[in-house]
Design a protein around this motif. Structure first.
Motif, PDB file in Angstrom:
ATOM      1  N   SER A 224       0.814  -1.225   0.000  1.00 11.07           N
ATOM      2  CA  SER A 224       0.000   0.000   0.000  1.00 11.07           C
ATOM      3  C   SER A 224       0.842   1.267   0.000  1.00 11.07           C
ATOM      4  O   SER A 224       0.422   2.299  -0.539  1.00 11.07           O
ATOM      5  CB  SER A 224      -0.932   0.009   1.215  1.00 11.07           C
ATOM      6  OG  SER A 224      -1.868  -1.025   1.090  1.00 11.07           O
ATOM      7  N   GLU A 225       2.041   1.199   0.590  1.00 12.41           N
ATOM      8  CA  GLU A 225       2.878   2.413   0.654  1.00 12.41           C
ATOM      9  C   GLU A 225       3.231   2.933  -0.745  1.00 12.41           C
ATOM     10  O   GLU A 225       3.524   4.110  -0.917  1.00 12.41           O
ATOM     11  CB  GLU A 225       4.155   2.115   1.472  1.00 12.41           C
ATOM     12  CG  GLU A 225       5.090   1.132   0.795  1.00 12.41           C
ATOM     13  CD  GLU A 225       5.791   0.189   1.782  1.00 12.41           C
ATOM     14  OE1 GLU A 225       5.215  -0.112   2.847  1.00 12.41           O
ATOM     15  OE2 GLU A 225       6.898  -0.255   1.454  1.00 12.41           O
ATOM     16  N   ARG A 226       3.195   2.051  -1.762  1.00  9.50           N
ATOM     17  CA  ARG A 226       3.505   2.469  -3.139  1.00  9.50           C
ATOM     18  C   ARG A 226       2.251   2.764  -3.947  1.00  9.50           C
ATOM     19  O   ARG A 226       2.346   3.157  -5.113  1.00  9.50           O
ATOM     20  CB  ARG A 226       4.242   1.359  -3.879  1.00  9.50           C
ATOM     21  CG  ARG A 226       5.516   0.866  -3.284  1.00  9.50           C
ATOM     22  CD  ARG A 226       6.014  -0.344  -4.099  1.00  9.50           C
ATOM     23  NE  ARG A 226       6.265  -0.001  -5.513  1.00  9.50           N
ATOM     24  CZ  ARG A 226       6.332  -0.908  -6.490  1.00  9.50           C
ATOM     25  NH1 ARG A 226       6.158  -2.186  -6.220  1.00  9.50           N
ATOM     26  NH2 ARG A 226       6.555  -0.530  -7.741  1.00  9.50           N
ATOM     27  N   ALA A 227       1.082   2.506  -3.369  1.00 13.19           N
ATOM     28  CA  ALA A 227      -0.141   2.445  -4.173  1.00 13.19           C
ATOM     29  C   ALA A 227      -0.437   3.753  -4.896  1.00 13.19           C
ATOM     30  O   ALA A 227      -0.967   3.756  -6.001  1.00 13.19           O
ATOM     31  CB  ALA A 227      -1.321   2.053  -3.282  1.00 13.19           C
ATOM     32  N   LYS A 228      -0.071   4.864  -4.296  1.00 14.69           N
ATOM     33  CA  LYS A 228      -0.416   6.161  -4.909  1.00 14.69           C
ATOM     34  C   LYS A 228       0.476   6.489  -6.106  1.00 14.69           C
ATOM     35  O   LYS A 228       0.226   7.463  -6.820  1.00 14.69           O
ATOM     36  CB  LYS A 228      -0.349   7.258  -3.847  1.00 14.69           C
ATOM     37  CG  LYS A 228      -1.464   7.116  -2.806  1.00 14.69           C
ATOM     38  CD  LYS A 228      -1.674   8.397  -2.023  1.00 14.69           C
ATOM     39  CE  LYS A 228      -2.912   8.332  -1.152  1.00 14.69           C
ATOM     40  NZ  LYS A 228      -2.799   7.333  -0.068  1.00 14.69           N
ATOM     41  N   ASP A 229       1.523   5.670  -6.327  1.00 15.44           N
ATOM     42  CA  ASP A 229       2.399   5.890  -7.487  1.00 15.44           C
ATOM     43  C   ASP A 229       1.797   5.352  -8.779  1.00 15.44           C
ATOM     44  O   ASP A 229       2.392   5.502  -9.840  1.00 15.44           O
ATOM     45  CB  ASP A 229       3.756   5.193  -7.270  1.00 15.44           C
ATOM     46  CG  ASP A 229       4.475   5.718  -6.043  1.00 15.44           C
ATOM     47  OD1 ASP A 229       4.141   6.846  -5.613  1.00 15.44           O
ATOM     48  OD2 ASP A 229       5.344   5.010  -5.505  1.00 15.44           O
ATOM     49  N   PHE A 230       0.651   4.703  -8.688  1.00 18.89           N
ATOM     50  CA  PHE A 230       0.060   4.055  -9.863  1.00 18.89           C
ATOM     51  C   PHE A 230      -1.083   4.897 -10.413  1.00 18.89           C
ATOM     52  O   PHE A 230      -1.664   5.709  -9.686  1.00 18.89           O
ATOM     53  CB  PHE A 230      -0.385   2.631  -9.497  1.00 18.89           C
ATOM     54  CG  PHE A 230       0.781   1.734  -9.193  1.00 18.89           C
ATOM     55  CD1 PHE A 230       1.358   0.954 -10.187  1.00 18.89           C
ATOM     56  CD2 PHE A 230       1.346   1.715  -7.923  1.00 18.89           C
ATOM     57  CE1 PHE A 230       2.466   0.157  -9.917  1.00 18.89           C
ATOM     58  CE2 PHE A 230       2.460   0.919  -7.642  1.00 18.89           C
ATOM     59  CZ  PHE A 230       3.017   0.148  -8.643  1.00 18.89           C
ATOM     60  N   PRO A 231      -1.402   4.714 -11.697  1.00 17.25           N
ATOM     61  CA  PRO A 231      -2.353   5.645 -12.338  1.00 17.25           C
ATOM     62  C   PRO A 231      -3.790   5.567 -11.832  1.00 17.25           C
ATOM     63  O   PRO A 231      -4.482   6.586 -11.836  1.00 17.25           O
ATOM     64  CB  PRO A 231      -2.275   5.256 -13.828  1.00 17.25           C
ATOM     65  CG  PRO A 231      -1.588   3.931 -13.897  1.00 17.25           C
ATOM     66  CD  PRO A 231      -0.762   3.811 -12.677  1.00 17.25           C
ATOM     67  N   ARG A 232      -4.258   4.407 -11.420  1.00 15.41           N
ATOM     68  CA  ARG A 232      -5.669   4.256 -11.054  1.00 15.41           C
ATOM     69  C   ARG A 232      -5.838   4.369  -9.539  1.00 15.41           C
ATOM     70  O   ARG A 232      -4.909   4.065  -8.783  1.00 15.41           O
ATOM     71  CB  ARG A 232      -6.198   2.897 -11.543  1.00 15.41           C
ATOM     72  CG  ARG A 232      -5.944   2.612 -13.017  1.00 15.41           C
ATOM     73  CD  ARG A 232      -6.748   3.506 -13.942  1.00 15.41           C
ATOM     74  NE  ARG A 232      -8.160   3.393 -13.640  1.00 15.41           N
ATOM     75  CZ  ARG A 232      -8.996   4.431 -13.534  1.00 15.41           C
ATOM     76  NH1 ARG A 232      -8.557   5.652 -13.724  1.00 15.41           N
ATOM     77  NH2 ARG A 232     -10.254   4.240 -13.265  1.00 15.41           N
ATOM     78  N   PRO A 233      -7.041   4.722  -9.061  1.00 23.88           N
ATOM     79  CA  PRO A 233      -7.261   4.786  -7.601  1.00 23.88           C
ATOM     80  C   PRO A 233      -7.058   3.403  -6.967  1.00 23.88           C
ATOM     81  O   PRO A 233      -7.643   2.441  -7.429  1.00 23.88           O
ATOM     82  CB  PRO A 233      -8.734   5.214  -7.478  1.00 23.88           C
ATOM     83  CG  PRO A 233      -9.117   5.746  -8.827  1.00 23.88           C
ATOM     84  CD  PRO A 233      -8.239   5.081  -9.830  1.00 23.88           C
TER      85      PRO A 233
END
Lengths: 388, 132
Positions: A224-233
């Motif tokens: 989850s710590e990397r999740a915001k680096d990806f294009p979709r929510p």
């Protein structure tokens, strides 16, 4: 270390489908691996990744004996960990657990869950790698429907559940499917039509049974710590739990109570949630009786009241509880094993990208996988960023 | 004591008895519960001390279904789950009445018949008096 430590630590950052009608390729003469790989490509593209980014693989198959080896070779990828836990159609919801653990311990950085089958176009009927059960096979049960028919008959006997109640489940699924351009079965359907359809194994008629279709599904998971680096929510895994009590129907302790009665409460406990918190429900509806059993066992209604609960379109579009919003195995697709589709539909709902079938204010989804003959049960609770 | 790790396996023992017209069940020496299908460990308590007993053959239909089949393929047939009076449940079928007349709660008793394809086969028929 405790199970609740996994709450919210894993994020789904990509989903993809393959082999379904509509915008995707549903042409005949496509192999199971080709359909699976279409889904994988869609999921990786959704996540902004390439096959070579995947270093953990969680898969199962109706056609390959060593599916992780076949899948990785086909994709041309080298893995640090793979897991092919095979507990039937619930396997892919179950794969959330080893995937979450592997990510959390740093055994891999990008986990792929995937499945594909050309069961509809390739075989034209249900095909299973399942071995005959020595003490059941002499009586020629038709696998798997006879087992589900025995469960439905017992539920009707014990609780007064009616065939109309089972039909209500099929009609609700169809009405959701009519809102889903990727669903295979979208014609109008009435309770009367379900009741009048050809009886296969009393009390289950043809329209009480899931479809037999092609289809593939894939999901990409990261910490989850990397999740915001990806294009979709991102969609977060809040809780997952597995339980199984039997393999064959004659060994099921009580045909009216599945091990969902155990997996559900454990998953809710991990997530810190209760049934009333759930906005969208995706249940493995291989047969209409499944939906009633799981609504009861997961706590959406009391044991025995599933039939009454679904009456009057309660789980259909516009009803008070949104259940199987893609049309389910009954009307969307069922390529041998359906688990990935539960998760993918939940992710699309939580992202708010489900189009005409979008449930308003969907923040928490429950996915429930079932495998074998009501044998393995896996419950997962997923949430959007507001639920962390 | 009849340790189930000795001699032919319980599957083979059960099949051999059935072939000779006998319906046998295992009973656990430790917890005294009956076991079906045959095993080398008691699923109730984990003991390998399982002794063979003659089954009473008495049971009650726990659930039942009619498998629909075209007449030219042999017609409809029954598949039932029977709760044996000793405790275990087994899949079987009820003969002697039409498949759709088999009902949950029906008292049944075991028979070993000669099945053209399966050899000796354990089936049930309605017991004297009917409902359990």
């Amino acid at each position: 270390m405790k199970a609740t430590d996994l709450r919210g630590k894993t994020a789904i950052v990509g989903v993809g489908l393959g082999g379904l009608p509509g915008v995707l390729n549903a042409a005949p003469n496509r192999s199971s691996m080709e359909i699976q790989t279409e889904a994988v490509h869609q999921a990786l593209t959704d996540a902004g990744l390439k096959p070579s980014d995947v270093d953990g693989l969680f898969t199962g198959s109706s056609h390959a004996f060593m599916p992780a080896l076949s899948t990785a070779e086909y994709l041309g990828i080298r893995l640090k960990i793979s897991d092919t836990t095979m507990i039937g159609g619930s396997s892919f919801v179950g794969h959330l657990l080893p995937a979450a653990m592997a990510l959390q311990y740093g055994l891999c950085d990008v986990a792929l869950i995937c499945y594909g089958s050309n069961q509809g176009s390739g075989f034209g009927k249900l095909k299973s790698m399942s071995e005959p059960q020595t003490y059941e096979a002499p009586y020629y049960p038709r696998h798997p429907i006879t087992s589900y028919a025995l469960a439905a008959a017992r539920h009707m006997h014990q609780f007064g559940t009616r065939r109309e109640d089972l039909a209500e489940v099929a009609v609700a699924a169809r009405r959701w499917a009519q809102l889903n351009p990727l669903a295979f079965a979208r014609d109008d359907l009435t309770i009367e039509q379900v009741m009048a359809s050809r009886m296969v194994n009393d009390p289950l008629s043809k329209l009480d049974c899931c479809l037999v279709t092609d289809g593939g599904g894939a999901l990409v998971l990261v910490r989850s710590e990397r999740a915001k680096d990806f294009p979709r929510p991102p969609v977060y895994m809040l809780g997952t739990a597995m339980a199984h009590w039997h393999r064959q129907i004659s060994s099921m302790p009580d045909l009216t109570v599945t091990a969902a009665a155990e997996s559900g409460p454990r998953a809710f406990a991990m997530a810190g949630l209760a049934p009333a918190d759930v906005d969208v429900v995706e249940l493995y509806d291989a047969f209409t009786i499944n939906t009633l059993l799981f609504l009861e066992d997961l706590g959406f209604c009391a044991k025995g009241e599933g039939g009454a609960f679904v009456r009057g379109g309660r789980i259909a579009p516009g009803g008070s509880l949104a259940v199987n919003t893609n049309g389910g195995g009954l009307s969307c697709c069922h390529p041998g094993m359906y688990g990935t589709f539960l998760l993918i539909e939940a992710v699309q709902q939580l992202r708010g990208e489900a189009g005409a079938r979008q449930v308003d204010n969907a923040h928490i989804a429950l996915c429930h996988g079932s495998g074998g003959v009501l044998s393995s049960q896996v419950t997962a609770l997923l949430g959007d960023a507001s639920t962390l | 004591m009849t340790n189930a790790f000795n001699g032919p396996g319980p599957d083979a023992v059960f099949a051999a008895a059935l072939a000779e017209g006998r319906f046998m069940l295992q009973q656990c020496d430790e917890c005294k519960k009956y076991v079906f299908y045959p095993r080398v460990l008691c699923p109730h308590c984990g003991s390998p001390e399982l002794a063979w007993q003659f089954a009473s053959g008495q049971g009650v239909v726990y659930s039942t279904t009619v498998v629909r089949r075209k007449p030219e393929q042999g017609g409809d047939y029954n598949v039932a789950l029977v709760d044996l009076s000793e405790g275990p449940r087994m899949m079987s079928r009820v003969d002697g009445i039409p498949p759709h007349e088999v009902s949950i709660g029906l008292a049944v008793c075991a028979h070993i018949i000669d099945d053209p394809k399966k050899g000796k086969l354990l089936v049930f028929t309605p017991a004297q008096g009917g409902v359990a």
